[in-house]
Structure formats: C-alpha cells, structure tokens
Design a protein around this motif. Structure first.
Motif, PDB file in Angstrom:
ATOM      1  N   ASP A 217       7.288  10.203  -1.690  1.00 35.55           N
ATOM      2  CA  ASP A 217       8.549   9.449  -1.633  1.00 35.55           C
ATOM      3  C   ASP A 217       9.123   8.688  -0.643  1.00 35.55           C
ATOM      4  N   ALA A 218       8.909   9.279   0.576  1.00 27.27           N
ATOM      5  CA  ALA A 218       9.184   8.646   1.695  1.00 27.27           C
ATOM      6  C   ALA A 218       8.393   7.416   2.142  1.00 27.27           C
TER       7      ALA A 218
ATOM      8  N   GLY B 190       7.858   1.479   1.768  1.00 28.54           N
ATOM      9  CA  GLY B 190       7.342   0.124   1.286  1.00 28.54           C
ATOM     10  C   GLY B 190       8.145  -0.781   0.470  1.00 28.54           C
ATOM     11  N   ALA B 191       9.011  -0.006  -0.293  1.00 26.89           N
ATOM     12  CA  ALA B 191      10.006  -0.835  -1.107  1.00 26.89           C
ATOM     13  C   ALA B 191      11.101  -1.640  -0.158  1.00 26.89           C
ATOM     14  N   ALA B 192      11.429  -0.827   1.029  1.00 33.92           N
ATOM     15  CA  ALA B 192      12.316  -1.592   1.803  1.00 33.92           C
ATOM     16  C   ALA B 192      11.445  -2.881   2.787  1.00 33.92           C
ATOM     17  N   GLY B 193      10.320  -2.652   2.870  1.00 37.16           N
ATOM     18  CA  GLY B 193       9.533  -3.512   3.494  1.00 37.16           C
ATOM     19  C   GLY B 193       9.538  -4.825   2.481  1.00 37.16           C
ATOM     20  N   ILE B 194       9.227  -4.752   1.143  1.00 35.11           N
ATOM     21  CA  ILE B 194       9.187  -5.726   0.222  1.00 35.11           C
ATOM     22  C   ILE B 194      10.441  -6.326   0.047  1.00 35.11           C
TER      23      ILE B 194
ATOM     24  N   ARG C 166       0.738  -1.185  -0.104  1.00 34.81           N
ATOM     25  CA  ARG C 166       0.123  -0.043  -0.086  1.00 34.81           C
ATOM     26  C   ARG C 166       0.756   1.207  -0.035  1.00 34.81           C
ATOM     27  N   ALA C 167       1.915   1.195   0.891  1.00 31.93           N
ATOM     28  CA  ALA C 167       2.992   2.562   0.818  1.00 31.93           C
ATOM     29  C   ALA C 167       3.313   2.580  -0.514  1.00 31.93           C
ATOM     30  N   LEU C 168       3.724   1.579  -1.366  1.00 27.78           N
ATOM     31  CA  LEU C 168       4.080   1.827  -2.689  1.00 27.78           C
ATOM     32  C   LEU C 168       3.238   2.432  -3.802  1.00 27.78           C
ATOM     33  N   GLU C 169       1.919   2.474  -3.378  1.00 28.32           N
ATOM     34  CA  GLU C 169       1.072   3.233  -3.994  1.00 28.32           C
ATOM     35  C   GLU C 169       1.120   4.907  -3.818  1.00 28.32           C
TER      36      GLU C 169
END
Length: 365
Positions: free
Chosen positions: A257-258, A263-267, A250-253
């Motif tokens: 930018d932060a 989100g990318a770090a979590g994935i 959801r954060a990647l959506e």
C-alpha cells in the motif's frame, strides 16, 4: 518599402513573398532550385527577373547552416539597403556572419514563429504569419533604417514583432518548438510497429500529440543541427522526469500500500505540473489563456455539414473561439467540439438543438 528580394522560395520565403506582393511590393525571387523558384512565381509570389539595382530589403529564407554565407554573398554584391534572415536559429548564424566579415549594421536576424507540417512553395499562404509572433534580434550595431524596414516587413505580413537576445531566442525555441517536434516524433514512432487493432483506436489525443510528427525530416535535421545543445539540455530534463514517472508507475503495480501511495503521488505530481505549465500557454491572439465551454455537436461526414454548423452558430450570435473535430472509428460520422465563452454556451446549445443538431455539452477549454 517598394522592392524586395527573397532568397529561398520554400514555405516561409514564398509565404513572405506572397504577403509582400499583396501589399504592392515588387518582389524578386531567387533560389538554387529553378523549379521551386518557377513554382513560387507561378503562384504570384513575385518575378524571376533579377532586380535592376539594390532593392530595399533582401529576405534570406534558407536553412540555418546556409544563412551566414547567403547574407554575406548578398552584401558583397550590394543587393539591398538592408538584409534580414528568417531562420529558426539566431545566435550561430550571426556569429558565423561576423566571422565571415559580414556587415552587422545592415543585417538583422529574425524568426517568424509560424509554419506548417508541409514544406515547399505549394504549401505557402500569404496569411501564414497573421497574428503570430515574429522575433527580432537587433544588436547595438543594427542601423535604425534597417530596423524600420524589418518592422515594415513584419507589419506587411500581419505578424507581431517581439524583440529578444539571439541566444535567449535559441534557448526559448528549443523549449517551445524544437523539443516538442522530437517528442511528437518519438510518440508517433511507437505507432510504426504497433498492432493494427491498436492503431484503429487512435483518437483526438494521439492526433494532437503526433500532428507535427508529419514534418519534413530533412528540414528538421537542418534546424536541430544548428541548435543541438539547448535541445539536448531540455531533453535531459524530460528524460529525468520520464525516469521518475516510470518508477511511479512501477510502484503502482506493487502489492504494498505504501508503495502504491508513493506511485500515485508521483503520477499526480507530474500531471499537476503539466496542468500548471499548460495554464501558461498564451490564448487567442497571444492574450492570457481563457476558459471556454465546449459544446459537442454530432455530425455526419457529408459535404457542407461544418459550414451549416458555423452558419447556425452565427445566426445564434455566438462567436466560435476554437474548434476541433474527432472522427468516429469505422463510421462516416464524428464529433465537432466548439469552444465558446461560458456565457454563450447555453445560447448556442439551445439554438443548435432548435435547428435539429444532436448536442453533447462538456466542460473544457
């Protein structure tokens, strides 16, 4: 071991009977379902005739909920010198047997770590257990003669004995067998109502993940009912990981930018944890995982194509460590992925090209 009694002629029981018969052991078959027993006997797994006296070893191959009762009944009638069960759960049946007044000296709980998606005697094979772990859960009460007979059984079946505590075994299989079954079924369930256009795009990845979802639900209800706590504990941890993964997606959506970075770090974190876990899965014959080179070969769906590839690889002096087949959607063709030692890949590629095969080489494992 010269004589054995196999109680329960499903996939596991019949496979054991076939392996023992092939080693010259006289095997007697029992099953509450006479048709299943007759089928096993017709396959050459043994005889339907009852033994004339106590056999060397009685093998109980029934669902976990019925193990204690079956072992206790056999012990009361003096059916064998030693008794073994091959159920997928160990702690509960042993406690039930103790409560029923069973003799732990002549009994040993075991679990051959092998199976198939299909069940019943028609799915059985004498080599089902070749090279596979076979867990033994002896107790201080276990008689030495009983342990030796069970080790002989494991050797006849070509398996590798592994000694474990019963409850530790149940926690382990919850992680490596029971939970994967449910997760496979959950992923496959998403396909039930999916658009036909989406289903037609299924490739090797979804086939790998959902392969065991084809298993018999009735059998798995029996297994999971005997080990629900450890499985639920692991699924709770998976659920927490899923919640975190959903939040990361959801954060990647987000337009922020932060948030996208978080989100990318979590994935990435869950993918890298997956890499690390996969690295721990044993490789061929239980050895440490090995890195293989993948050589892709395009084939048509004609009889004998696979045999020709293996024969040509043999002529090149290359051992195929593993193989996968990916079928092309809507075409009578596919890609055979041959996993070989990295040093052998160039030799195999050159040899197959020389013999007219179309090659797609790719790094892999």
């Amino acid at each position: 071991m010269r004589t054995a009694l196999v109680t329960g002629t499903g996939l596991i029981g019949t496979s054991i009977a076939l392996a023992l018969t092939a080693r010259g052991v006289r095997v007697h078959l029992e099953d509450r379902d006479p048709d299943q027993r007759r089928t096993a006997a017709a396959l050459g797994a043994g005889t339907e005739e009852p033994p004339g006296g106590p056999v060397d070893l009685a093998v109980v191959a029934v669902p976990p909920a019925h193990i204690a009762g079956a072992v206790a009944a056999l012990q009361r009638r003096g059916a064998a010198r030693a008794y073994v069960d091959v159920g997928s759960v160990k702690g509960g049946p042993r406690r039930e047997l103790t409560g029923a007044g069973g003799d732990l000296r002549s009994y040993l709980g075991t679990h051959p770590m092998s199976g198939r998606e299909r069940s019943g005697p028609l799915a059985a094979t004498a080599d089902l257990f070749e090279g596979k772990p076979w867990v033994l859960t002896p107790t201080p009460e276990t008689d030495t003669e009983v342990l030796n007979l069970v080790l002989e059984l494991v050797a006849h079946c070509g398996a590798v004995p592994v000694v474990m505590d019963a409850d530790a075994h149940d926690r382990a299989v919850a992680l490596v067998s029971h939970t994967p079954q449910l997760l496979s079924s959950l992923v496959a369930a998403r396909l039930e109502s999916a658009d036909e256009a989406a289903v037609r795009l299924c490739g090797q990845g979804i086939r790998d993940v959902t392969r065991i979802a084809a298993s018999d639900p009735r059998m798995w209800i029996e297994i999971l009912s005997a080990n629900p706590g450890p499985v639920a504990d692991i699924l709770s941890e998976v659920a927490a990981d899923l919640d975190e993964t959903v939040r990361s997606l959801r954060a990647l959506e987000s337009a922020d930018d932060a948030k996208r970075g978080s989100g990318a770090a979590g994935i990435e974190a869950v993918l890298r944890r997956g890499n690390a876990g996969r690295e721990r899965v044993p490789g061929k014959h239980g050895a440490a995982p090995a890195a293989y080179e993948t050589v892709g070969v395009l084939i048509t769906d004609r009889p004998g194509e696979l045999a020709r590839i293996f024969a040509d690889a043999g002529r090149a002096g290359v051992n195929i460590e593993d193989v996968r087949i990916e079928h092309a959607t809507g075409q009578q063709a596919g890609l055979v992925q041959l996993m070989v030692e990295p040093g052998a890949a160039p030799v195999l590629v050159a040899s197959l090209r020389e013999r007219g095969w179309s090659i797609r080489q790719q790094p892999g494992r």
